[in-house]
Design a protein around this motif. Structure first.
Motif, PDB file in Angstrom:
ATOM      1  N   HIS A   9     -35.950  48.014  51.409  1.00 28.96           N
ATOM      2  CA  HIS A   9     -34.865  47.442  52.741  1.00 28.96           C
ATOM      3  C   HIS A   9     -34.229  48.352  52.734  1.00 28.96           C
ATOM      4  CE1 HIS A   9     -34.159  44.701  55.302  1.00 28.96           C
ATOM      5  NE2 HIS A   9     -33.462  44.834  55.293  1.00 28.96           N
ATOM      6  N   LYS A  37     -43.461  48.941  50.883  1.00 34.53           N
ATOM      7  CA  LYS A  37     -43.764  47.647  50.936  1.00 34.53           C
ATOM      8  C   LYS A  37     -43.467  46.198  51.940  1.00 34.53           C
ATOM      9  CE  LYS A  37     -44.788  48.085  45.940  1.00 34.53           C
ATOM     10  NZ  LYS A  37     -44.503  47.086  44.288  1.00 34.53           N
ATOM     11  N   TRP A  38     -44.219  45.671  52.015  1.00 33.04           N
ATOM     12  CA  TRP A  38     -43.756  44.841  53.612  1.00 33.04           C
ATOM     13  C   TRP A  38     -43.046  43.008  53.028  1.00 33.04           C
ATOM     14  CZ3 TRP A  38     -42.446  48.078  57.154  1.00 33.04           C
ATOM     15  CH2 TRP A  38     -43.444  48.675  57.082  1.00 33.04           C
ATOM     16  N   GLU A  40     -43.830  39.396  51.948  1.00 39.40           N
ATOM     17  CA  GLU A  40     -44.959  38.699  52.798  1.00 39.40           C
ATOM     18  C   GLU A  40     -44.749  37.376  52.887  1.00 39.40           C
ATOM     19  OE1 GLU A  40     -48.470  39.977  50.628  1.00 39.40           O
ATOM     20  OE2 GLU A  40     -47.580  42.615  51.977  1.00 39.40           O
ATOM     21  N   GLY A  53     -39.112  44.558  49.432  1.00 31.79           N
ATOM     22  CA  GLY A  53     -39.851  44.438  51.190  1.00 31.79           C
ATOM     23  C   GLY A  53     -39.441  44.394  52.319  1.00 31.79           C
ATOM     24  N   LEU A  54     -39.700  45.476  53.248  1.00 29.92           N
ATOM     25  CA  LEU A  54     -39.032  45.722  54.100  1.00 29.92           C
ATOM     26  C   LEU A  54     -38.861  44.030  55.319  1.00 29.92           C
ATOM     27  CD1 LEU A  54     -40.313  48.899  55.496  1.00 29.92           C
ATOM     28  CD2 LEU A  54     -38.249  48.815  53.692  1.00 29.92           C
ATOM     29  N   LYS A  55     -38.001  43.604  55.313  1.00 29.84           N
ATOM     30  CA  LYS A  55     -38.105  42.639  56.399  1.00 29.84           C
ATOM     31  C   LYS A  55     -37.636  42.585  57.624  1.00 29.84           C
ATOM     32  CE  LYS A  55     -36.362  40.809  52.020  1.00 29.84           C
ATOM     33  NZ  LYS A  55     -35.759  42.038  51.371  1.00 29.84           N
ATOM     34  N   ALA A  59     -38.007  46.371  59.066  1.00 26.38           N
ATOM     35  CA  ALA A  59     -39.751  45.818  58.651  1.00 26.38           C
ATOM     36  C   ALA A  59     -40.293  46.773  60.295  1.00 26.38           C
ATOM     37  CB  ALA A  59     -40.120  45.008  58.603  1.00 26.38           C
ATOM     38  N   THR A  60     -40.187  45.740  61.459  1.00 25.10           N
ATOM     39  CA  THR A  60     -40.457  46.447  62.645  1.00 25.10           C
ATOM     40  C   THR A  60     -39.697  48.103  63.293  1.00 25.10           C
ATOM     41  OG1 THR A  60     -40.344  43.992  63.355  1.00 25.10           O
ATOM     42  CG2 THR A  60     -40.457  45.709  65.236  1.00 25.10           C
ATOM     43  N   LYS A  63     -42.847  49.819  60.644  1.00 24.69           N
ATOM     44  CA  LYS A  63     -43.923  50.145  61.488  1.00 24.69           C
ATOM     45  C   LYS A  63     -44.625  50.431  62.804  1.00 24.69           C
ATOM     46  CE  LYS A  63     -45.208  45.656  58.505  1.00 24.69           C
ATOM     47  NZ  LYS A  63     -45.705  44.026  59.275  1.00 24.69           N
TER      48      LYS A  63
END
Length: 90
Positions: A9, A37-38, A40, A53-55, A59-60, A63
């Motif tokens: 992140h 990794k995201w 979850e 993980g990306l948040k 994350a948006t 992606k």
């Protein structure tokens, strides 16, 4: 040229901020050990990959808006030094 070590992140947030500040995506390389990794959400209220993980907006961005020119290099462990790996990036 910019090298960001890590695609967790925080690393991707740095890449996003560099590009947002006007650095050309082709001038940014993310050195990583593994694929992104995201974060979850899981039943019971815990989050898988919460620490790495990306948040949220990162994350948006990763992606949907990650520039294809952003270079991603796989860290090759003990085979070669960090200095040699970064020199290989140009």
């Amino acid at each position: 040229r910019w090298a960001v070590v890590g695609n967790s992140h925080s690393g991707m947030l740095i890449a996003q901020n560099l590009i947002g500040a006007g650095v050309a995506p082709g001038m940014v390389t993310v050195v990583k050990r593994e694929e992104m990794k995201w974060a979850e959400k899981q039943p019971g209220g815990w989050t898988k990959y919460d620490g790495t993980g990306l948040k949220g907006t990162v994350a948006t961005w990763a992606k949907h808006e990650l520039p294809p020119e952003l270079k991603q290099a796989l860290f090759r462990g003990d085979e070669i030094s960090w200095e040699e790996q970064l020199a290989d990036l140009g």
